[in-house]
Design a protein around this motif. Structure first.
Motif, mmCIF file in Angstrom:
data_model
loop_
_atom_site.group_PDB
_atom_site.id
_atom_site.type_symbol
_atom_site.label_atom_id
_atom_site.label_comp_id
_atom_site.label_asym_id
_atom_site.label_seq_id
_atom_site.Cartn_x
_atom_site.Cartn_y
_atom_site.Cartn_z
ATOM 1 N N GLY A 171 0.847 -1.198 0.000
ATOM 2 C CA GLY A 171 0.000 0.000 0.000
ATOM 3 C C GLY A 171 0.880 1.245 0.000
ATOM 4 N N TYR A 172 0.351 2.332 0.514
ATOM 5 C CA TYR A 172 1.078 3.606 0.494
ATOM 6 C C TYR A 172 2.452 3.452 1.157
ATOM 7 N N VAL A 173 2.474 2.792 2.304
ATOM 8 C CA VAL A 173 3.740 2.677 3.045
ATOM 9 C C VAL A 173 4.611 1.552 2.499
ATOM 10 N N ASP A 211 1.892 -9.014 -1.384
ATOM 11 C CA ASP A 211 0.581 -8.497 -0.963
ATOM 12 C C ASP A 211 -0.460 -9.556 -1.269
ATOM 13 N N ARG A 227 -3.839 -5.948 -7.127
ATOM 14 C CA ARG A 227 -2.772 -4.997 -6.833
ATOM 15 C C ARG A 227 -1.436 -5.498 -7.403
ATOM 16 N N TYR A 234 4.214 -15.588 -0.184
ATOM 17 C CA TYR A 234 5.285 -15.394 0.789
ATOM 18 C C TYR A 234 6.458 -16.335 0.497
ATOM 19 N N VAL A 288 1.517 -3.636 6.673
ATOM 20 C CA VAL A 288 0.103 -3.849 6.363
ATOM 21 C C VAL A 288 -0.743 -2.862 7.170
ATOM 22 N N THR A 342 -3.409 -1.163 9.739
ATOM 23 C CA THR A 342 -3.818 -1.371 11.131
ATOM 24 C C THR A 342 -5.036 -0.477 11.385
ATOM 25 N N THR A 390 1.848 1.210 11.888
ATOM 26 C CA THR A 390 1.644 1.947 13.137
ATOM 27 C C THR A 390 0.871 1.049 14.089
ATOM 28 N N GLU A 392 6.840 4.500 10.480
ATOM 29 C CA GLU A 392 6.990 5.307 9.265
ATOM 30 C C GLU A 392 6.300 6.654 9.455
ATOM 31 N N LEU A 417 6.130 8.949 6.698
ATOM 32 C CA LEU A 417 5.881 9.585 5.395
ATOM 33 C C LEU A 417 4.451 10.109 5.311
ATOM 34 N N GLU A 450 1.282 10.866 2.609
ATOM 35 C CA GLU A 450 0.786 10.622 1.255
ATOM 36 C C GLU A 450 0.883 11.926 0.484
ATOM 37 N N LYS A 507 -7.480 7.411 13.327
ATOM 38 C CA LYS A 507 -7.349 6.111 13.997
ATOM 39 C C LYS A 507 -6.221 6.114 15.033
ATOM 40 N N ARG A 548 -9.933 7.528 2.989
ATOM 41 C CA ARG A 548 -10.196 6.966 4.310
ATOM 42 C C ARG A 548 -10.423 8.096 5.313
HETATM 43 N N1 LIG Z 1 -0.716 5.973 4.641
HETATM 44 C C1 LIG Z 1 0.099 6.744 5.328
HETATM 45 O O1 LIG Z 1 0.277 7.937 5.039
HETATM 46 C C2 LIG Z 1 0.879 6.166 6.489
HETATM 47 C C3 LIG Z 1 1.954 6.887 7.016
HETATM 48 C C4 LIG Z 1 2.666 6.345 8.079
HETATM 49 C C5 LIG Z 1 2.289 5.137 8.616
HETATM 50 N N2 LIG Z 1 1.215 4.473 8.115
HETATM 51 C C6 LIG Z 1 0.875 3.167 8.687
HETATM 52 O O2 LIG Z 1 1.391 2.155 7.831
HETATM 53 C C7 LIG Z 1 0.519 1.016 7.811
HETATM 54 C C8 LIG Z 1 0.077 0.739 6.384
HETATM 55 O O3 LIG Z 1 -0.667 1.835 5.910
HETATM 56 P P1 LIG Z 1 -1.006 2.042 4.378
HETATM 57 O O4 LIG Z 1 -1.665 3.378 4.270
HETATM 58 O O5 LIG Z 1 0.173 1.725 3.551
HETATM 59 O O6 LIG Z 1 -2.102 0.892 4.179
HETATM 60 P P2 LIG Z 1 -2.757 0.366 2.815
HETATM 61 O O7 LIG Z 1 -4.130 -0.041 3.164
HETATM 62 O O8 LIG Z 1 -2.530 1.360 1.722
HETATM 63 O O9 LIG Z 1 -1.887 -0.908 2.456
HETATM 64 C C9 LIG Z 1 -1.912 -2.081 3.189
HETATM 65 C C10 LIG Z 1 -1.668 -3.242 2.229
HETATM 66 O O10 LIG Z 1 -1.466 -4.433 3.001
HETATM 67 C C11 LIG Z 1 -2.047 -5.512 2.275
HETATM 68 N N3 LIG Z 1 -2.213 -6.650 3.189
HETATM 69 C C12 LIG Z 1 -3.171 -6.875 4.111
HETATM 70 N N4 LIG Z 1 -2.938 -8.026 4.751
HETATM 71 C C13 LIG Z 1 -1.796 -8.539 4.233
HETATM 72 C C14 LIG Z 1 -1.032 -9.705 4.490
HETATM 73 N N5 LIG Z 1 -1.389 -10.580 5.440
HETATM 74 N N6 LIG Z 1 0.084 -9.896 3.773
HETATM 75 C C15 LIG Z 1 0.475 -9.031 2.798
HETATM 76 N N7 LIG Z 1 -0.222 -7.916 2.512
HETATM 77 C C16 LIG Z 1 -1.338 -7.670 3.227
HETATM 78 C C17 LIG Z 1 -3.300 -4.928 1.699
HETATM 79 O O11 LIG Z 1 -3.786 -5.699 0.624
HETATM 80 C C18 LIG Z 1 -2.822 -3.525 1.282
HETATM 81 O O12 LIG Z 1 -2.351 -3.518 -0.044
HETATM 82 C C19 LIG Z 1 -0.622 1.359 8.771
HETATM 83 O O13 LIG Z 1 -0.325 0.865 10.026
HETATM 84 C C20 LIG Z 1 -0.614 2.881 8.789
HETATM 85 O O14 LIG Z 1 -1.139 3.405 9.984
HETATM 86 C C21 LIG Z 1 0.510 4.945 7.056
#
Ligand SMILES: NC(=O)c1ccc[n+]([C@@H]2O[C@H](COP(=O)([O-])OP(=O)(O)OC[C@H]3O[C@@H](n4cnc5c(N)ncnc54)[C@H](O)[C@@H]3O)[C@@H](O)[C@H]2O)c1
Length: 430
Positions: free
Chosen positions: A10-12, A31, A36, A71, A85, A87, A122, A151, A153, A155, A263, A327
């Motif tokens: 995902g984003y991170v 993933d 995706r 995996y 992933v 949270t 997180t 992390e 960063l 978006e 959250k 979100r």
């Molecule tokens: N988005 C942000 O700006 C940001 C910044 C800092 C920290 N975070 C934290 O980073 C974490 C991820 O956030 P995000 O925004 O990237 O989430 P996201 O929803 O964009 O990506 C999560 C990805 O994980 C995948 N996934 C779920 N279960 C899985 C598994 N068992 N194995 C492999 N892949 C799996 C999903 O399909 C999805 O593609 C969260 O804890 C979030 O709080 C996010």
């Protein structure tokens, strides 16, 4: 060069995988979302993040970055496994750790030698230990360490934030494990803070809660400004010039949204409660934010009277500019609230419309801001995309049925708007 597996694209996760590959490592992103991974294998991005596609393509072509749903293809032979992933919010505001648990288990079941498992998601304080227990149960005889590496960063500027971070936080029970993760970040020449696992986990929540607090603080100031006839935008500027305060995250508006602040503040409050502490300030931050999101509808009602049958246009839907992320976006509540009150709602967003169509099927989507304004009784600025700041406002004014503008992000000048003949309402400025 190290071999790295990243769970979650995902984003991170995707940013982490692409950037670590760009630093010369061999990275496999895994993933569970097949669509995706299919897209990524064709070098197409499942998310909107400026500049990221080029880095993905460059590293994939160079053979340093690959994508899989298995995996088995990602973990064996890896030196590090990052967990990135989601949270999301779970029961009673606490973080839902089921994705982290599943990813940790899959990592454990596929490791075939010593591994450093790096938690980038997180997660509540103590989750590193939880991940260790999951690994211990499924990893057989293999040695592992768990390291917390939250992390920071954002978006919209994820690449730059990853490559030029203000700091890298690394927490572990064992210093040697933290040092191994620090090695990955050495090429960035960024300040690296090595600490304990719990402190690292806490730094992430404290940072996001502090930023959310600044936003709720200035929104509270905005409420007071409206009553005493002061301009919160200038108040914020005047405050921000003080180096002890600084100007970032001090813009009044319709409140914070997105996949993190809502959250994370809730999750920290839930952790505090779990440990017997009442988080007075965090509760106020959340309450103020909720009230703030209702302001747009209140101001529209104030200008239009009843909303029934009125055509209201929304400029922007994403929770902030330069992302397609919806979100916890204020737009969702606002659009649903307007529809419930009988308004016809139309909208335009430069990046988030594909996602929005699924979440808000009753909204009419237009191809630009001018189409939104045409014949509308009111428009509301929801996301401060640059293209809205540069609109031909006389043209917008001419095309509207009634010239009401509720500026939820204070991007226009109230005096100019009045001179152009708009009925204009900002946030915290009369
Ligand atoms: N988005 C942000 O700006 C940001 C910044 C800092 C920290 N975070 C934290 O980073 C974490 C991820 O956030 P995000 O925004 O990237 O989430 P996201 O929803 O964009 O990506 C999560 C990805 O994980 C995948 N996934 C779920 N279960 C899985 C598994 N068992 N194995 C492999 N892949 C799996 C999903 O399909 C999805 O593609 C969260 O804890 C979030 O709080 C996010």
């Amino acid at each position: 060069m190290s071999r790295v597996a990243v769970a979650g694209a995902g984003y991170v996760g995707l940013t982490t995988a692409a950037c670590l590959a760009d630093l010369g490592n061999e990275v496999v992103a895994v993933d569970i979302d097949q669509d995706r991974i299919k897209m990524l294998r064709r070098h197409r991005l499942p998310i909107y993040e400026p500049g990221l596609r080029e880095v993905v393509e460059r590293n994939a072509r160079a053979g340093r970055l690959s994508f899989t749903t298995c995996y088995e293809e990602a973990v064996p032979g890896a030196d590090y496994a990052f967990i990135a992933v989601a949270t999301p919010e779970g029961a009673e505001g606490a973080a839902d750790l089921s994705y982290v648990e599943a990813a940790a288990r899959s990592v454990a079941e596929n490791m075939n030698g010593p591994l450093v498992v790096v938690n980038k998601s997180t997660v509540p304080i103590g989750t590193g230990d939880f991940v260790s227990r999951v690994l211990a149960k499924h990893a057989g005889e293999h040695r592992f360490d768990v390291v917390s590496n939250p992390e920071f960063l954002r978006e919209g500027s994820a690449l730059a934030d990853f490559m030029q971070p203000d700091r890298v936080v690394i927490g572990a029970h064992r210093r040697e494990a933290a040092d191994l993760v620090a090695k990955l970040y050495e090429p960035l020449n960024a300040p690296i803070l090595l600490t304990t696992m719990y402190t690292a986990e806490m730094i992430k929540y404290a940072s996001n809660s502090f930023l959310a607090t600044r936003i709720s603080f200035i929104n509270e100031m905005a409420r007071i400004c409206e009553r005493v006839d002061a301009d919160v935008k200038v108040v914020s500027e005047g405050m921000g010039l003080d180096r002890r305060i600084g100007s970032l995250f001090l813009e009044a508006g319709i409140g914070y949204g997105g996949s993190c602040f809502p959250k994370d503040v809730k999750a920290l409050a839930a952790t505090a409660k779990e440990y017997g502490y009442h988080p007075e300030l965090l509760r106020a931050v959340m309450d103020i934010n909720q009230d703030q999101q209702r302001l747009v509808i209140e101001k529209l009602k104030d200008c239009l009277g009843s909303l029934r049958g009125q055509v209201v246009g929304l400029l922007g839907l994403a929770f902030k500019p330069n992302t397609d992320d919806l979100r916890e976006a204020p737009s969702l509540e606002i659009a649903r609230g307007l529809l419930a009150k009988g308004a016809t709602v139309r909208a335009y967003d430069p990046a988030a419309m594909v996602r929005a169509k699924r979440l808000l099927p009753d909204v009419n989507y237009r191809r630009d801001a001018y189409q939104v304004a045409r014949g509308a009784d009111a428009i509301a600025v929801i996301t401060e995309w640059n293209e809205f700041k540069l609109l031909d406002l006389p043209r917008v004014r001419r095309s509207m049925r009634r010239p009401v503008v509720v500026d939820g992000r204070n991007i226009y000048d109230p005096v100019q708007m009045r001179d152009l003949g708009f009925v204009y309402r900002g946030i915290g400025r009369n």
